[in-house]
Design an enzyme around this catalytic site. Structure first.
Site, PDB file in Angstrom:
ATOM      1  CB  CYS A 102      -0.903   0.220   1.312  1.00 18.12           C
ATOM      2  SG  CYS A 102      -0.080   0.050   2.693  1.00 18.12           S
ATOM      3  CD  GLU A 161      -5.688  -4.114   4.172  1.00 13.80           C
ATOM      4  OE1 GLU A 161      -5.817  -3.247   5.174  1.00 13.80           O
ATOM      5  OE2 GLU A 161      -4.749  -4.226   3.469  1.00 13.80           O
ATOM      6  NE  ARG A 185      -4.927   0.404   5.958  1.00 10.73           N
ATOM      7  CZ  ARG A 185      -4.395   1.275   6.671  1.00 10.73           C
ATOM      8  NH1 ARG A 185      -5.201   2.611   6.783  1.00 10.73           N
ATOM      9  NH2 ARG A 185      -3.512   1.407   7.099  1.00 10.73           N
ATOM     10  NE  ARG A 228      -4.688  -0.871  10.058  1.00 13.10           N
ATOM     11  CZ  ARG A 228      -3.649  -0.276  10.058  1.00 13.10           C
ATOM     12  NH1 ARG A 228      -3.342   0.599  11.321  1.00 13.10           N
ATOM     13  NH2 ARG A 228      -2.441  -0.433   9.074  1.00 13.10           N
TER      14      ARG A 228
END
Length: 428
Positions: free
Chosen positions: A82, A120, A166, A164
């Protein structure tokens, strides 16, 4: 899925978070699962994978793997790197080698055509390059024949006390998967904390605790950036040397004033957050002292201020048109006084509030986060770190603290993966 057994592969496996979430989802819907292929290259991530899956062979660099050597499987799992899309990085996207690793995911999906997949990545993927990067990814997945769904999900609503967000991308050949309206589960940080552990004892922590009580520190950040009730500056605790009330006041005024756009306009440069201010500029809004220069120079000597040139924004573009933005001092402009900043400059970056939740945990600053334990402060333990990502209590994680926090900062939140995978599995 022959004999009711789900076969899957785990790419860019990290410490196995997506795998664990999928396995838990399979258990929840009554399906036996088997990982038939794992790929990871980071040495200490491999250590953790082998601790938890000692009988399995783990393959290395996926870019060098011939797809014909990968066994047939039902689900592809991939938390493809990422950093190329992250706000914490340079956001070069597909211009970054790590960004192009998505195409290895596409290569394998195209060749093997499994029943489904789960990917993800960071929230920043959504708006990277004006949304073009995500559109490219979705178009490539749809071109294979998948019906693709994606959503931004926040772990704080899945029973994990961490903020968080995502992006989760899933696809099957059958139907689009609903990634909305998951049951809300919330916990506070206190629910995952251990107690009675050794606390930090250093000049920094002793100084901090001499100025503030433990409850007063809950939720406080320690950095010489911006103001606000939840920020403690180095001069608030006289970290670099004793400061008078007037010096503290001046530093607080400069801290706020330097962020105003008018000073950038005075230099005729693009606005930046934190402009160095000349003596004349400071004198225009701070009138309390005739010996202003002496005070400023004293604060420079103590290390609270620095003299520097204003920075200009330098934009460069590569052959693909991707922009890289840097800020460099312009020596043709007069020097001014600026706050000595640096988010990670101090031993402690933030004291977590046990009544709240943790911020988004990233590898670079997890060792700078502390919690209260009795009358002292200590760093998070690796066990607490695993809990903040929803890993089971029996998950093996025998690595150094430094390597462990690096791995955790880049891992996934297991309960979110489980929730998404339950819907994925039911759809196929």
């Amino acid at each position: 899925m022959a004999q009711n057994t789900l076969k899957f592969i785990d790419l860019f496996a990290g410490i196995g978070g997506i795998r664990k979430g999928l396995e838990l989802a399979a258990d929840a819907v009554g399906i036996k699962s088997e990982c038939v292929f794992t790929s990871e290259i980071k040495p200490y991530a491999l250590t953790v994978l082998k601790q938890n899956h000692p009988t399995e062979e783990i393959k290395g660099d996926i870019t060098r793997i011939n797809v014909d050597t990968i066994p047939d499987f039902d689900i592809l799992c991939a938390g493809f790197p990422c950093q190329a899309f992250s706000a914490a990085g340079n956001r070069k996207g597909f211009a970054d080698t790590r960004g192009t690793l998505f195409f290895d995911v596409e290569r394998i999906l195209s060749a093997k055509k499994p029943k489904g997949f789960i990917l993800e990545n960071v929230e920043g993927l959504v708006n990277h390059d004006g949304g073009k990067t995500l559109r490219t990814i979705l178009q490539h997945l749809e071109a294979i024949g998948y019906k693709v769904s994606h959503a931004i999900l926040n772990s704080r609503f899945f029973g994990v006390p961490q903020e968080r967000k995502r992006i989760y991308i899933v696809g099957t050949f059958k139907t689009h998967i609903n990634l909305a309206n998951f049951p809300v589960k919330e916990k506070n940080l206190e629910s995952i904390l251990e107690s009675g552990l050794p606390v930090l004892d250093s000049p920094f922590t002793r100084l901090l605790l001499s100025k503030y009580s433990i409850p007063e520190l809950y939720g406080k950040s320690i950095k010489d950036k911006r103001g606000g009730k939840n920020n403690i500056h180095s001069w608030d605790i006289d970290l670099k040397g004793e400061t008078t009330a007037e010096e503290k006041e001046l530093l607080n005024v400069i801290l706020t004033e330097r962020r105003k756009k008018i000073w950038a306009e005075a230099y005729n440069i693009d606005w930046m957050d934190g402009m160095p201010l000349t003596l004349e500029m400071i004198g225009s809004f701070y009138h309390k002292k005739d010996n202003l220069k002496n005070i400023l120079d004293s604060l420079v000597k103590k290390g609270y201020l620095v003299t520097e040139h204003p920075k200009r924004k330098i934009v460069t573009r590569d052959l693909l048109g991707n922009e890289t933005i840097e800020r460099k001092q312009d020596p043709t402009l007069p020097k001014g006084y600026n706050i000595v900043t640096g988010k990670l400059s101090f031993e402690i970056n933030k004291i977590l509030d046990p009544r709240g939740i943790a911020p988004t945990l990233v590898a670079m600053d997890m060792q700078k986060l502390v919690v209260a334990d009795g009358n002292g402060l200590r760093r998070l333990t690796l066990k607490e770190g695993l809990r903040l990502f929803g890993y089971p209590e029996d998950y093996k994680f025998n690595v150094t603290e430094k390597n462990g926090f690096d791995l955790l900062g880049n891992t996934v939140v297991v309960p979110v993966i489980k929730a998404v995978c339950e819907r994925l599995l039911k759809s196929i």
